[in-house]
Design a protein around this motif. Structure first.
Motif, PDB file in Angstrom:
ATOM      1  N   TYR A 108      23.489  22.881  71.515  1.00  0.00           N
ATOM      2  CA  TYR A 108      22.053  23.178  71.465  1.00  0.00           C
ATOM      3  C   TYR A 108      21.250  21.997  72.010  1.00  0.00           C
ATOM      4  O   TYR A 108      20.301  22.177  72.774  1.00  0.00           O
ATOM      5  N   GLN A 109      21.642  20.789  71.608  1.00  0.00           N
ATOM      6  CA  GLN A 109      20.944  19.590  72.101  1.00  0.00           C
ATOM      7  C   GLN A 109      21.095  19.450  73.614  1.00  0.00           C
ATOM      8  O   GLN A 109      20.149  19.091  74.311  1.00  0.00           O
ATOM      9  N   GLN A 119      21.943  21.895  75.666  1.00  0.00           N
ATOM     10  CA  GLN A 119      21.683  23.185  76.315  1.00  0.00           C
ATOM     11  C   GLN A 119      22.850  23.602  77.219  1.00  0.00           C
ATOM     12  O   GLN A 119      22.668  24.134  78.305  1.00  0.00           O
ATOM     13  N   SER A 120      24.053  23.374  76.729  1.00  0.00           N
ATOM     14  CA  SER A 120      25.268  23.743  77.457  1.00  0.00           C
ATOM     15  C   SER A 120      26.215  24.435  76.470  1.00  0.00           C
ATOM     16  O   SER A 120      26.848  23.777  75.647  1.00  0.00           O
TER      17      SER A 120
END
Length: 105
Positions: free
Chosen positions: A46-47, A49-50
């Motif tokens: 999530y941090q 975005q992958s």
């Protein structure tokens, strides 16, 4: 009166119950470990975005959950077998006690 419940199968059922309990605990631990790893990976994904690398972890979680569910089912079956044999033996002992008391009179 002869005994219908032999101690051999009762002891075997007890050993199988203990094995099933161990397998269930091990499967629960493995599932917890996979889920903790997955939670950490989801947070990182999530941090960053992958989310692509998560596929394998979801597959591992699904496999661990299936293993856990089978272990819980096997544990329930082992508990039922042991309890059934234990109850049958207790009932048999009670009947034998009643026969002995009636013969004393």
């Amino acid at each position: 009166m002869t005994s219908l419940v032999s101690l051999g199968p009762l002891h075997e059922a007890r050993r199988e119950l203990e094995k099933a309990r161990r397998r269930s605990r091990d499967a629960a631990h493995a599932l917890t470990t996979v889920r903790e790893t997955l939670d950490q990976a989801v947070g990182l994904a999530y941090q960053q975005q992958s989310f692509a690398p998560l596929g394998n972890l979801f597959d591992e979680e699904e496999a661990a959950l299936a293993l856990y569910e089978r272990a819980v089912s096997a544990l329930a079956e082992a508990e039922e077998r042991w309890l059934t044999l234990s109850a049958a033996l207790a009932h048999e002992k009670m009947l034998m006690g009643q026969v002995s008391r009636s013969r004393m009179n």
